[in-house]
Design an enzyme around this catalytic site. Structure first.
Site, PDB file in Angstrom:
ATOM      1  N   GLU B  71     -85.237-114.739 -18.786  1.00 57.57           N
ATOM      2  CA  GLU B  71     -84.476-115.997 -18.720  1.00 57.57           C
ATOM      3  C   GLU B  71     -83.023-115.733 -19.168  1.00 57.57           C
ATOM      4  OE1 GLU B  71     -83.166-119.019 -21.575  1.00 57.57           O
ATOM      5  OE2 GLU B  71     -85.345-119.239 -21.689  1.00 57.57           O
ATOM      6  N   HIS B  72     -82.854-114.978 -20.244  1.00 55.55           N
ATOM      7  CA  HIS B  72     -81.496-114.635 -20.694  1.00 55.55           C
ATOM      8  C   HIS B  72     -80.762-113.800 -19.640  1.00 55.55           C
ATOM      9  CE1 HIS B  72     -81.075-115.569 -25.152  1.00 55.55           C
ATOM     10  NE2 HIS B  72     -82.264-116.065 -24.847  1.00 55.55           N
TER      11      HIS B  72
END
Lengths: 431, 456
Positions: B71-72
């Protein structure tokens, strides 16, 4: 069939043209100001009564505003805490109370159906006008507050925040935490709270804010009824000016955590400050716009030093702080603090680039509608306008005033107001 | 009997007039991307969310937390849009954006002025298939995630207690692992791991696009078709069930950390909407949690915090929208002079009461009134509405069920609440964690271990 009718009805009633909120203003018979915004489309209403009775009014009894507020719904008139909670919750209403540095508030969110709303408002009125302040409830809530204050000591971030305000505000009423400290709170008596309530919860010190799907007539009735049984009282003396920060300092506090929490800043600005827009837009670029801000870019994106790095102004009735903050692994604290300080220095020295300013303006104005696209957000804005006596068209003119900000005005404002050589830094963490 | 009349009046009216009767438009693009649109014209804004069916409960050992790491990394650029540009473009268009990872989902969102929706689609479509994963970027972002873990968990005694608690309560269900991942796993992610994870799950046929706001459904679908329909599908293998083994006795653990207040966490294994054979059981558990902790008049506040005055705070929680069977959680902080064991006794007493006696009509009515009212209040927020649709769809319940919620809760009876209490809140299916605070100031790590004693 009924459902589709409803859908149609909803669509029809919600076609109203969107503009920045239209705030209507009047006063109750006693003279308490009322701010009302009608919103359509959902059968709900938010009602809030705010008082100039925040923690800045604590005097030596740090935390008394907060505990007084906390006691309000533990008994009123003939009702016990259980009764009060049942009155609200049986109609699905949500009750809230709280304090900030400047204000205390009591709020209710309810459906607009008459018998439901009336029941919720009747209880709200009782809480406002006839709180019981029973000894037993007081002892319990005091002990719960003391437990909360102890719990706060588990948090290096909370500790840093307390020290930061202490460093900047010294003897000023903004210096101490809203919920007080163990030493003061443990000394309160129920009479102290009653006294605080009697002095500050009065019509001359109250403002009513209503946002929701009621008409003006209803809103007038609601406001009048909530306030009419409050004694007129006296408006409290004005909070003193914040003295100028004389010199920089750094304080390091040991805490057995894996991360070090850093807060750094100076005395900032007040609501309605003449430099507000330049400082606000400037800070948006510096540390107020999340992933795209300068601080996040330098600290997080370029160097991976922290999960969160930010800055903000917190304008209050008097000058609130300008704060920069981050949390980082203990052994890289010095490096992170350097990056933060250098980022600020460079920004104050050079100001933003023209390109960065254009981008910030696009972000602020392009997303303007999102600032008050829910009743929750809207009532926060209107409460702010009400308490700080900002112009009623504050929201309408906001974008225009943002557009007027220039690179030079930001540079000039930051140079005068955020002097890097006066920064106070609090560092809480492990070795 | 008077309240009965009010009760009926109240329940009847809002259900028909207030419940979320706004239509949700569903369209599945030819590559399998499901598009859900809900029109809400109260403000000229729109929220767009892309939900992927992947989260920490999908992760095998050794790479826990990789969904969150990915996600990052999703903000670190594609061929077309290098690192940082995604956020810059959204910001310049006045948007807010972020992402969140849970046990059963990873979701990305932008809230924008309504005319900018296309900007969001263009960028999300690009990073759905074209993410560029770079070793140097990963190295930096790994540091960021490690700091995030320190902030969220390592330096928070209660969060850490919860982490240890979940690891004990579940034997083999992936819910035993924290969403952010175990420290050693986080430290050893390689670009290859992330690449593989991305390839495995990020595809239109494993995603749901949810749009709520001042838009026209047909236009949104057309726009989605323009940007997303050309994306390639992946072969998504069905997940292994990883069904939790039966718990056969109470589990207890002691957590000693520098802290100020003692704390207890208790959890009973319960079904969720997705797993329950009889779906009404999930709604009954939801009501049960509301009886205990649905506001200030609920039993835990009224009886433990006030009444007996033995708890500083006490709570109950149940997440019926989990993908896999869950825990019904209870927690409490004792007042000075009381212990976590007193809390355990009192909370169990609450459970016994629910098993022994029917809840009162007033209590049941209160929970229903709150659910009803909340359904209206929640519509104040586009984001929340989108969140609800995305969540229901992604965990496998189906978005249609979100609309049934109020009605289903309204059908629950006192008998059903008692029955689920009797059936599921069993001592043998209970896990307990006690947080025993250690001094903060003089905290030193000692090398010696005291052995396996269960300390009071």
């Amino acid at each position: 069939m009924r459902n589709s009718l409803c859908t149609l009805l909803l669509l029809l009633t919600s076609q109203s043209v969107f503009s920045a909120a239209k705030i209507e203003y009047w006063q109750t018979v006693q003279g308490s100001p009322v701010y009302f915004v009608k919103t359509e489309g959902l059968p709900m209403v938010d009602v809030r009564v705010i008082f100039d009775a925040g923690s800045a009014r604590d005097g030596d009894q740090q935390g008394i505003a907060s505990l007084t507020s906390g006691l309000l719904d533990t008994g009123a008139g003939d009702l016990t805490a259980d009764d009060i909670a049942q009155q609200f919750e049986s109609v699905g209403a949500q009750f809230g109370e709280g304090v900030s540095k400047d204000t205390a508030w009591v709020s209710v969110r309810s459906l607009t159906k008459e018998e439901l709303l009336n029941k919720a408002l009747k209880t709200m009125k009782l809480i406002l006008t006839k709180p019981a302040f029973n000894e037993m409830d007081f002892q319990r809530e005091k002990n719960r507050t003391l437990a909360g204050l102890k719990h706060r000591e588990e948090s290096p971030g909370a500790l840093a925040n307390i020290e930061f305000f202490k460093a900047l505000y010294k003897d000023h009423p903004y210096a101490h935490p809203e919920s007080g400290i163990v030493e003061t709170v443990s000394g309160f008596s129920v009479d102290d709270l009653r006294k605080f309530y009697t002095q500050f919860y009065v019509a001359n010190n109250a403002k009513v804010i209503i946002v929701g799907d009621v008409d003006k007539k209803q809103a007038e009735k609601i406001a009048q009824s909530l306030i009419e049984d409050l004694p007129l009282g006296v408006k409290p003396d004005i909070i003193p000016e914040v003295p100028f920060t004389a010199k920089a300092m750094t304080k390091k506090i040991h805490f057995p955590s894996s991360q070090t929490h850093v807060l750094a800043g100076v005395i900032g600005m007040k609501r309605g400050d003449k430099d507000y827009l330049s400082l606000y837009v400037g800070n948006h670029i510096l540390g107020g716009s999340g992933l795209v801000s300068k601080l996040t870019d330098e600290v997080r994106e370029k160097r991976g030093l922290a999960y969160s790095a930010y800055s903000y102004f917190s304008p209050l009735f008097r000058k609130g702080p300008f704060v920069m903050g981050l949390q980082t692994r203990n052994d890289q604290t010095d490096k992170a603090v350097d990056v933060m300080q250098n980022t600020l220095k460079a920004f104050v020295q050079n100001g933003p680039t023209e390109k960065a300013l254009i981008a910030a303006k696009k972000n602020i104005t392009g997303g303007f509608a999102m600032r008050f696209d829910t009743n929750s957000k809207l009532i926060s804005y209107v409460s702010m306008i009400a308490f700080y006596q900002l112009p009623l068209d504050y929201l309408d003119t906001f974008q225009q005033r943002v557009q007027a900000v220039t690179v030079d005005s930001i540079k000039d404002a930051f140079k005068r107001r955020v002097k890097p050589e006066l920064i106070n830094t609090i560092i809480v963490g492990g070795e | 009997m008077i309240f009965r009349v009010i009760l009926i009046a109240l329940i009847c009216l809002p259900i028909s007039a207030y419940s979320s009767s706004v239509k949700v438009h569903e369209r599945v693009l030819k590559n399998g991307l499901k598009v859900l649109v809900k029109e809400d014209h109260r403000s000229p804004v729109v929220v767009s969310q892309v939900w992927y069916k992947v989260g920490s409960s999908y992760e095998p050992g050794g790479i826990t937390g990789i969904s969150h790491m990915l996600e990052h990394m999703m903000f670190k650029g594609t061929e077309k849009h290098p690192a940082g540009e995604f956020s810059r473009i959204i910001a310049e268009n006045g948007g807010n954006e972020n992402a969140f990872t849970g046990r059963d989902y990873t979701a990305y969102f932008q809230t924008m002025e309504k005319s900018r929706l296309e900007v969001s689609f263009k960028l999300e479509a690009d990073r759905m298939r074209n993410l560029k994963l770079d070793a140097a970027e990963l190295k930096k972002e790994l540091q960021v995630v490690t700091e995030e873990r320190r902030m969220r968990t390592d330096d928070k005694p209660r969060s850490k207690t919860q982490e240890y608690f979940m690891a004990m309560a579940f034997s083999n269900s992936p819910y035993k692992n924290p969403v952010i991942g175990w420290p050693s796993d986080i430290a050893h992610y390689q670009v290859d791991d992330l690449q593989a994870w991305y390839q495995l799950w990020y595809a239109p046929n494993n995603a749901t696009l949810v749009v709520v706001g001042d838009v026209k459904a047909e236009e949104v679908v057309a726009l989605a078709d323009k940007y997303f329909s050309t994306l390639k599908t992946s072969i998504i293998k069905p997940l292994k069930p990883q069904a939790e083994v039966k718990q056969v006795g109470v589990r207890k653990t002691t957590i000693k950390l520098p802290a100020k207040l003692p704390y207890i966490l208790m959890g009973y294994k319960v079904p969720v909407l997705n797993s329950a054979k009889d779906k009404s059981e999930a709604y009954a558990l939801e009501v049960l949690a509301g009886i205990l902790d649905g506001g200030n008049s609920a039993r835990l506040s009224s009886q433990l915090v006030r009444g007996q005055q033995i708890a500083v705070s006490a709570g109950a929680g149940y997440n019926m929208t989990a993908r896999m069977p869950e825990l019904l959680m209870l927690d409490a902080t004792p007042v000075e002079g009381k212990t976590v064991f007193d809390m355990e006794y009192a909370l169990k007493q609450q459970v016994y009461d629910l098993q022994r006696e029917l809840i009162s009509a007033e209590e049941l009515q209160r929970v229903k009134a709150q659910v009803l009212a909340s359904a209206v209040y929640q519509r104040d927020s586009n984001f929340y509405q989108a969140m609800q649709l995305g969540m229901f769809e992604t965990v496998g319940i189906g978005w249609e069920k979100a609309d049934e919620y109020v009605e289903k809760i309204n059908q629950i009876t006192a008998e059903q609440v008692r029955d689920v209490a009797r059936k599921y809140l069993l001592e043998d299916h209970l896990s307990i964690a006690y947080l025993h605070p250690q001094p903060i100031k003089d905290h030193k790590q000692t090398g010696k271990v005291a052995g396996g004693r269960h300390e009071k």
